[in-house]
Design a protein around this motif. Structure first.
Motif, PDB file in Angstrom:
ATOM      1  N   LEU A 103       2.724   6.222   9.655  1.00 29.03           N
ATOM      2  CA  LEU A 103       2.734   5.350   8.483  1.00 29.03           C
ATOM      3  C   LEU A 103       3.248   6.163   7.306  1.00 29.03           C
ATOM      4  CD1 LEU A 103       1.991   2.822   6.838  1.00 29.03           C
ATOM      5  CD2 LEU A 103      -0.374   3.655   6.793  1.00 29.03           C
ATOM      6  N   GLN A 104       4.318   5.689   6.659  1.00 32.70           N
ATOM      7  CA  GLN A 104       4.938   6.424   5.561  1.00 32.70           C
ATOM      8  C   GLN A 104       4.935   5.578   4.286  1.00 32.70           C
ATOM      9  OE1 GLN A 104       8.453   7.708   8.322  1.00 32.70           O
ATOM     10  NE2 GLN A 104       8.460   9.067   6.532  1.00 32.70           N
ATOM     11  N   PRO A 105       3.829   5.592   3.563  1.00 33.50           N
ATOM     12  CA  PRO A 105       3.813   4.867   2.293  1.00 33.50           C
ATOM     13  C   PRO A 105       4.523   5.656   1.199  1.00 33.50           C
ATOM     14  CG  PRO A 105       1.689   5.901   2.687  1.00 33.50           C
ATOM     15  CD  PRO A 105       2.543   6.188   3.892  1.00 33.50           C
ATOM     16  N   HIS A 131      -1.778  -3.312   6.087  1.00 33.60           N
ATOM     17  CA  HIS A 131      -1.361  -4.421   6.955  1.00 33.60           C
ATOM     18  C   HIS A 131      -0.081  -4.068   7.703  1.00 33.60           C
ATOM     19  CE1 HIS A 131      -0.797  -8.513   8.392  1.00 33.60           C
ATOM     20  NE2 HIS A 131       0.455  -8.441   7.964  1.00 33.60           N
ATOM     21  N   GLN A 132       0.898  -3.519   6.982  1.00 31.43           N
ATOM     22  CA  GLN A 132       2.155  -3.152   7.630  1.00 31.43           C
ATOM     23  C   GLN A 132       1.946  -2.002   8.617  1.00 31.43           C
ATOM     24  OE1 GLN A 132       5.411  -2.655   4.842  1.00 31.43           O
ATOM     25  NE2 GLN A 132       4.839  -4.478   3.707  1.00 31.43           N
ATOM     26  N   GLY A 133       1.052  -1.084   8.271  1.00 29.11           N
ATOM     27  CA  GLY A 133       0.770   0.017   9.180  1.00 29.11           C
ATOM     28  C   GLY A 133       0.133  -0.437  10.476  1.00 29.11           C
ATOM     29  N   ILE A 134      -0.855  -1.311  10.381  1.00 26.69           N
ATOM     30  CA  ILE A 134      -1.536  -1.791  11.589  1.00 26.69           C
ATOM     31  C   ILE A 134      -0.611  -2.681  12.417  1.00 26.69           C
ATOM     32  CG2 ILE A 134      -3.469  -3.145  12.467  1.00 26.69           C
ATOM     33  CD1 ILE A 134      -4.183  -0.330  11.372  1.00 26.69           C
ATOM     34  N   ASP A 137       7.411   3.579  16.247  1.00 25.01           N
ATOM     35  CA  ASP A 137       7.287   5.011  15.999  1.00 25.01           C
ATOM     36  C   ASP A 137       6.905   5.308  14.559  1.00 25.01           C
ATOM     37  OD1 ASP A 137       9.758   4.276  14.958  1.00 25.01           O
ATOM     38  OD2 ASP A 137      10.766   6.118  15.587  1.00 25.01           O
ATOM     39  N   HIS A 138       7.350   4.479  13.613  1.00 26.61           N
ATOM     40  CA  HIS A 138       6.976   4.699  12.226  1.00 26.61           C
ATOM     41  C   HIS A 138       7.252   3.439  11.419  1.00 26.61           C
ATOM     42  CE1 HIS A 138      10.811   5.156   9.792  1.00 26.61           C
ATOM     43  NE2 HIS A 138      11.237   4.913  11.010  1.00 26.61           N
ATOM     44  N   VAL A 139       6.705   3.414  10.197  1.00 20.12           N
ATOM     45  CA  VAL A 139       6.986   2.311   9.294  1.00 20.12           C
ATOM     46  C   VAL A 139       6.945   2.832   7.870  1.00 20.12           C
ATOM     47  CG1 VAL A 139       4.533   1.594   9.240  1.00 20.12           C
ATOM     48  CG2 VAL A 139       6.316  -0.024   8.552  1.00 20.12           C
TER      49      VAL A 139
END
Length: 263
Positions: A179-181, A214-217, A225-227
């Motif tokens: 997860l890349q916020p 939410h986007q991570g889950i 692989d990532h978001v």
């Protein structure tokens, strides 16, 4: 049928709390962990989702804290379906001026603690033949980040670690997602001593922690692989991260991270 079990670290506030809330709303029971005083209040709020919540107060920058948390997970005698390895801190300022002890503590939490806990998690998930792991990295892990030099380096470590472990586990039933916020409306910048910066005063309003979570889950459950989450600006920065020259990325970050009253 009993609820599935999820572990979330750094869950007393911010993105970690939102990750736990998102999982609770999807029917997962929770083991949450933080060293902060707000943990019990967070647990009470999360129980309102109807999930069973066990709160473990432990310092995950130490081996003793990791062992305390993992012993609690094992004591449940339940398969661990999801692990959100999210606990982390930041330190802002010019590297030659920042406090060494604070930065080494950050490395202990963001990097060493992450490796230690992940070792337990993966061995457990291999034994049960499945599971999902979410690492909270950061868009900063792909940036040149003056005034957050050590923090960004820790997140680059987490990102590389997540991608590498994912590849190692490609033939198993375990998925790994990073997860890349970007800047998010939490108390992260306050704790990092960056209130008096563009990113700490107004840049963080680009994303809300519930949207990031939410986007991570969603990405985790889809096995991605990532978001990049959650603002459009963060997603654009992620797309351009390997194209924009380092000097340009450094200049952009310097503007956001330096004190507002500094010329």
């Amino acid at each position: 049928m009993a609820n599935k079990l999820a572990l979330v670290t750094g869950a007393s506030s911010g993105i970690g709390f939102s990750l736990a809330k998102e999982l609770g709303s999807r029917g997962y029971d929770l083991v949450i962990c933080s060293a902060g005083a707000r943990l019990e209040a967070a647990a009470d709020t999360l129980r309102s989702t109807g999930s069973a919540v066990e709160a473990i107060q432990a310092d995950l920058a130490t081996r003793e804290g990791i062992d305390e948390l993992w012993n609690a997970v094992k004591a449940s005698s339940r398969p661990l379906d999801i692990a959100c390895i999210n606990a982390g801190v930041g330190v802002g300022g010019l590297f030659y001026e920042t406090d060494l002890d604070e930065e080494l503590k950050m490395v202990d939490l963001n990097c060493t603690g992450t490796v230690h806990l992940t070792k337990h998690v993966i061995k457990s998930m291999l034994g049960q033949d499945g599971g999902k792991i979410l690492f909270t990295a950061s868009i900063a892990g792909e940036m040149v980040a003056p005034r957050e030099a050590v923090y960004a380096a820790t997140k680059a470590f987490v990102l590389s670690f997540a991608h590498s472990v994912r590849y190692e586990l490609r033939d198993s039933n375990i998925t790994v997602t990073a997860l890349q916020p970007g800047p998010t409306n939490t108390d992260f910048f306050h704790r990092a001593g960056m209130d008096n910066t563009e990113v700490g005063s107004k840049g963080k309003s680009e994303s809300e922690p519930d949207d990031v979570a939410h986007q991570g889950i969603e990405a985790l459950l889809a096995g991605k692989d990532h978001v990049y989450a959650a603002s459009g600006k963060t997603k654009l920065e992620g797309m351009l991260a390997n194209v924009v020259p380092g000097s340009v990325k450094g200049s952009m970050h310097e503007k956001m991270a330096k004190p507002l009253d500094e010329k």
